[in-house]
Design a protein around this motif. Structure first.
Motif, PDB file in Angstrom:
ATOM      1  N   THR A   1       8.410   8.920   3.388  1.00 54.60           N
ATOM      2  CA  THR A   1       8.657   8.527   4.780  1.00 54.60           C
ATOM      3  C   THR A   1       7.806   7.329   5.173  1.00 54.60           C
ATOM      4  OG1 THR A   1       9.209  10.817   5.377  1.00 54.60           O
ATOM      5  CG2 THR A   1       8.623   9.316   7.166  1.00 54.60           C
ATOM      6  N   SER A   2       6.543   7.333   4.766  1.00 51.58           N
ATOM      7  CA  SER A   2       5.642   6.213   5.072  1.00 51.58           C
ATOM      8  C   SER A   2       6.121   4.926   4.389  1.00 51.58           C
ATOM      9  CB  SER A   2       4.224   6.543   4.633  1.00 51.58           C
ATOM     10  OG  SER A   2       3.725   7.668   5.338  1.00 51.58           O
ATOM     11  N   TYR A   3       6.603   5.065   3.167  1.00 50.66           N
ATOM     12  CA  TYR A   3       7.099   3.899   2.431  1.00 50.66           C
ATOM     13  C   TYR A   3       8.329   3.317   3.123  1.00 50.66           C
ATOM     14  CZ  TYR A   3       8.562   1.125  -1.627  1.00 50.66           C
ATOM     15  OH  TYR A   3       8.932   0.107  -2.454  1.00 50.66           O
ATOM     16  N   ARG A   4       9.236   4.181   3.539  1.00 53.85           N
ATOM     17  CA  ARG A   4      10.435   3.704   4.226  1.00 53.85           C
ATOM     18  C   ARG A   4      10.080   3.030   5.554  1.00 53.85           C
ATOM     19  NH1 ARG A   4      15.241   8.191   3.593  1.00 53.85           N
ATOM     20  NH2 ARG A   4      14.882   8.755   1.407  1.00 53.85           N
ATOM     21  N   GLN A   5       9.164   3.633   6.296  1.00 51.40           N
ATOM     22  CA  GLN A   5       8.775   3.070   7.583  1.00 51.40           C
ATOM     23  C   GLN A   5       8.115   1.711   7.400  1.00 51.40           C
ATOM     24  OE1 GLN A   5       9.465   4.467  10.674  1.00 51.40           O
ATOM     25  NE2 GLN A   5       8.836   2.426  11.351  1.00 51.40           N
ATOM     26  N   ALA A   6       7.299   1.580   6.366  1.00 44.53           N
ATOM     27  CA  ALA A   6       6.649   0.302   6.089  1.00 44.53           C
ATOM     28  C   ALA A   6       7.690  -0.764   5.742  1.00 44.53           C
ATOM     29  CB  ALA A   6       5.644   0.450   4.949  1.00 44.53           C
ATOM     30  N   GLN A   7       8.693  -0.367   4.952  1.00 44.77           N
ATOM     31  CA  GLN A   7       9.765  -1.312   4.627  1.00 44.77           C
ATOM     32  C   GLN A   7      10.527  -1.740   5.877  1.00 44.77           C
ATOM     33  OE1 GLN A   7      11.855   1.142   1.788  1.00 44.77           O
ATOM     34  NE2 GLN A   7      11.080  -0.054   0.058  1.00 44.77           N
TER      35      GLN A   7
ATOM     36  N   LEU B   1       0.836  -1.212   0.000  1.00 44.20           N
ATOM     37  CA  LEU B   1       0.000   0.000   0.000  1.00 44.20           C
ATOM     38  C   LEU B   1       0.864   1.254   0.000  1.00 44.20           C
ATOM     39  CD1 LEU B   1      -2.751  -1.050   2.593  1.00 44.20           C
ATOM     40  CD2 LEU B   1      -3.006  -0.816   0.110  1.00 44.20           C
ATOM     41  N   ALA B   2       1.911   1.268   0.830  1.00 45.18           N
ATOM     42  CA  ALA B   2       2.779   2.443   0.894  1.00 45.18           C
ATOM     43  C   ALA B   2       3.498   2.667  -0.424  1.00 45.18           C
ATOM     44  CB  ALA B   2       3.799   2.270   2.028  1.00 45.18           C
TER      45      ALA B   2
ATOM     46  N   GLY C   1       2.356  18.303 -10.827  1.00 39.42           N
ATOM     47  CA  GLY C   1       2.040  19.539 -10.121  1.00 39.42           C
ATOM     48  C   GLY C   1       0.782  19.483  -9.309  1.00 39.42           C
ATOM     49  N   VAL C   2       0.197  18.293  -9.139  1.00 39.62           N
ATOM     50  CA  VAL C   2      -1.042  18.160  -8.381  1.00 39.62           C
ATOM     51  C   VAL C   2      -0.764  18.088  -6.890  1.00 39.62           C
ATOM     52  CG1 VAL C   2      -3.095  16.719  -8.012  1.00 39.62           C
ATOM     53  CG2 VAL C   2      -2.136  17.011 -10.332  1.00 39.62           C
ATOM     54  N   LYS C   3       0.330  17.387  -6.509  1.00 41.10           N
ATOM     55  CA  LYS C   3       0.703  17.228  -5.117  1.00 41.10           C
ATOM     56  C   LYS C   3       1.900  18.122  -4.780  1.00 41.10           C
ATOM     57  CE  LYS C   3      -2.180  13.971  -3.713  1.00 41.10           C
ATOM     58  NZ  LYS C   3      -3.124  14.143  -2.582  1.00 41.10           N
ATOM     59  N   SER C   4       1.979  18.468  -3.482  1.00 49.23           N
ATOM     60  CA  SER C   4       3.086  19.313  -3.032  1.00 49.23           C
ATOM     61  C   SER C   4       4.284  18.451  -2.646  1.00 49.23           C
ATOM     62  CB  SER C   4       2.643  20.145  -1.822  1.00 49.23           C
ATOM     63  OG  SER C   4       2.379  19.296  -0.718  1.00 49.23           O
ATOM     64  N   LEU C   5       5.411  19.116  -2.448  1.00 45.23           N
ATOM     65  CA  LEU C   5       6.617  18.406  -2.019  1.00 45.23           C
ATOM     66  C   LEU C   5       6.408  17.763  -0.649  1.00 45.23           C
ATOM     67  CD1 LEU C   5       9.576  17.657  -2.405  1.00 45.23           C
ATOM     68  CD2 LEU C   5      10.202  19.876  -1.395  1.00 45.23           C
ATOM     69  N   THR C   6       5.654  18.429   0.206  1.00 47.85           N
ATOM     70  CA  THR C   6       5.375  17.859   1.532  1.00 47.85           C
ATOM     71  C   THR C   6       4.651  16.530   1.413  1.00 47.85           C
ATOM     72  OG1 THR C   6       5.259  20.061   2.521  1.00 47.85           O
ATOM     73  CG2 THR C   6       4.232  18.252   3.737  1.00 47.85           C
ATOM     74  N   ASP C   7       3.706  16.446   0.470  1.00 46.68           N
ATOM     75  CA  ASP C   7       2.987  15.183   0.258  1.00 46.68           C
ATOM     76  C   ASP C   7       3.946  14.088  -0.202  1.00 46.68           C
ATOM     77  OD1 ASP C   7       0.567  16.343   0.965  1.00 46.68           O
ATOM     78  OD2 ASP C   7       0.174  16.999  -1.099  1.00 46.68           O
ATOM     79  N   LEU C   8       4.871  14.488  -1.088  1.00 47.93           N
ATOM     80  CA  LEU C   8       5.840  13.510  -1.595  1.00 47.93           C
ATOM     81  C   LEU C   8       6.763  13.022  -0.478  1.00 47.93           C
ATOM     82  CD1 LEU C   8       7.113  11.973  -3.939  1.00 47.93           C
ATOM     83  CD2 LEU C   8       8.540  13.984  -4.403  1.00 47.93           C
ATOM     84  N   VAL C   9       7.242  13.963   0.345  1.00 50.18           N
ATOM     85  CA  VAL C   9       8.135  13.587   1.450  1.00 50.18           C
ATOM     86  C   VAL C   9       7.393  12.681   2.439  1.00 50.18           C
ATOM     87  CG1 VAL C   9       9.391  14.459   3.455  1.00 50.18           C
ATOM     88  CG2 VAL C   9       9.603  15.609   1.236  1.00 50.18           C
ATOM     89  N   ASN C  10       6.151  12.995   2.729  1.00 52.38           N
ATOM     90  CA  ASN C  10       5.364  12.163   3.648  1.00 52.38           C
ATOM     91  C   ASN C  10       5.145  10.757   3.090  1.00 52.38           C
ATOM     92  OD1 ASN C  10       5.173  14.258   5.474  1.00 52.38           O
ATOM     93  ND2 ASN C  10       3.195  14.956   4.715  1.00 52.38           N
ATOM     94  N   ALA C  11       4.865  10.700   1.790  1.00 56.29           N
ATOM     95  CA  ALA C  11       4.662   9.388   1.161  1.00 56.29           C
ATOM     96  C   ALA C  11       5.955   8.579   1.187  1.00 56.29           C
ATOM     97  CB  ALA C  11       4.174   9.566  -0.275  1.00 56.29           C
TER      98      ALA C  11
END
Length: 443
Positions: A406-412, A379-380, A394-404
């Motif tokens: 971070t979530s992916y790394r944490q899930a791994q 899912l992450a 250009g739909v999402k902000s850099l903050t959204d990308l960084v959060n995604a």
């Protein structure tokens, strides 16, 4: 995700292919090597041989005992004695006892006919040898457990390194995009710097993971009895795709080698109690001796003249009557030792059952965490991929990308941790069931 991790591992193994031809080990290969080369294996073999020699020694005490002695004496000054007056004449007579030179050769033999204590010693030979064999089994199980545990740690460390490298690559791709955007004034420099900090943090984590991998690899070499300067490459690529399946089995303390060792020790202590009590029983043995004695010589050239023989046979009966109550104290001490070990065995069984129940709970939780972790990683990853595409559009902000990210790394990371917990829980369960040898044979 599993395929991606396995692919990363294969790439790592390909980089070390120069060493795989001679030093590529699966888990079973590592255990095979350790069972042949680790020092405790030889120690266990020595213990088995020691038990065999102790059995021979106990048997030898019931076999004939034969010895011989010989003495050659030069009486530098012979003893004198006086016969009172009136025996051989009116005056006291002085005569010399013995001769200047004398030789005495004697052989003695004895054969125990009945000694309850020795018979009980012979009876202890079998449990002694069983205990040595159980110690050998315990040694083998310890080697299997330690090698498997360290092997899993090395393997998981490899997966962690592969994931961190993948994260570095993804972060570098994002940095390349951000650099262009920064240079074109699309984003603020601080946005680029913040992502660069994440990159450097991941780089530090990779360095630490590589150091942990080397330490784990050194521990694995030690547990295998492999020289530290010898290359070692792990070749099990199925540990991620074939997760352990554990069968539910009832608890049986008697299947544990530690229980069997304690039970055998208890049998030996009970035999020792009987041996102490046997000290009250008379012993009977047959004795014999034969010798020859030189009647004596005043000169050296007469030393081997005039030998006469002598000999005897007999029965020796030894009856203990009173020893100041020493044996009574020994009997009571040994009885207390037996009672102590019986109580300790009951406590051990309760502890074994607790360990078994805890191990079952641990592996059930570990299996659940692995399944959840696998779903979370997928899912992450999906969220990260979509967010990355939307960021580029250009739909999402850099903050959204960084959060995604971070979530992916944490899930791994959570998934990797759940894997090592599952492997360790499986080992602990096999150990609590006394089935580590079956686990090894099924590899």
């Amino acid at each position: 995700m599993k395929h991606k991790i396995a692919l990363g591992l294969l790439l790592m193994l390909a980089q070390g292919s120069w060493a795989q031809s001679t030093n590529s080990f699966r888990l079973k290969d590592c255990i095979d090597y350790g069972l042949q080369h680790f020092g405790t294996v030889r120690i266990a073999q020595y213990q088995v041989e020691t038990a065999n020699q102790q059995a021979r020694q106990a048997l030898g005490q019931y076999l004939p005992q034969i010895s011989a002695t010989g003495t050659a004496t030069d009486n530098i000054k012979l003893q004198q004695s006086i016969i009172p007056a009136g025996v051989f004449g009116p005056e006291p007579q002085v005569f010399i006892i013995g001769q200047k030179y004398q030789i005495n050769l004697t052989a003695q033999a004895s054969q125990t006919i009945y000694d309850r204590s020795l018979l009980l010693g012979l009876k202890a030979n079998k449990p002694n040898q069983q205990l040595a064999e159980l110690n050998t089994r315990q040694t083998r199980e310890d080697i299997i457990y330690n090698i498997a545990s360290n092997y899993y740690q090395v393997f998981i460390a490899q997966q962690q390194i592969a994931l961190l490298r993948d994260n570095l690559q993804r972060t570098q791709q994002v940095l390349n995009i951000l650099k262009l955007q920064r240079d074109n004034g699309v984003i603020q420099p601080v946005d680029y710097t913040r992502t660069e900090v994440n990159y450097n943090s991941t780089q530090s984590q990779l360095t630490l993971a590589e150091n942990d991998y080397n330490l784990a690899l050194n521990r694995l070499r030690y547990q295998m009895g492999l020289p530290q300067d010898q290359d070692l490459v792990l070749s099990d690529s199925t540990l991620l795709t074939q997760l352990p399946v554990v069968e539910q089995t009832p608890f049986d303390a008697q299947s544990l080698v530690s229980f069997q060792q304690a039970a055998t020790n208890l049998d030996l202590q009970r035999l020792q109690l009987e041996r102490v009590r046997a000290g009250y029983i008379p012993t009977l043995s047959l004795t014999a001796n034969y010798g020859t004695l030189n009647l004596g010589a005043q000169k050296l050239d007469q030393l081997f003249n005039k030998f006469v023989g002598f000999g005897s046979v007999g029965l020796r009966l030894s009856i203990p009557i009173f020893d100041g109550l020493q044996r009574d104290a020994q009997v009571k001490q040994q009885r207390l030792t037996v009672l102590t070990q019986e109580e300790q065995q009951r406590l051990n069984v309760a502890a074994y059952r607790l360990q078994f129940n805890n191990a079952q709970s641990q592996i059930q939780r570990a299996q659940t965490n692995v399944l959840n972790g696998d779903r979370n990683v997928k899912l992450a990853q999906e969220v990260y991929n979509v967010t990355t595409l939307q960021y580029k559009q250009g739909v999402k902000s850099l903050t959204d990308l960084v959060n995604a990210d971070t979530s992916y790394r944490q899930a791994q990371s959570d998934y990797i941790n759940s894997l090592i917990n599952l492997y360790q829980a499986r080992l602990d369960l096999e150990q609590s069931k006394g089935s580590l040898l079956n686990f090894y044979n099924q590899l």
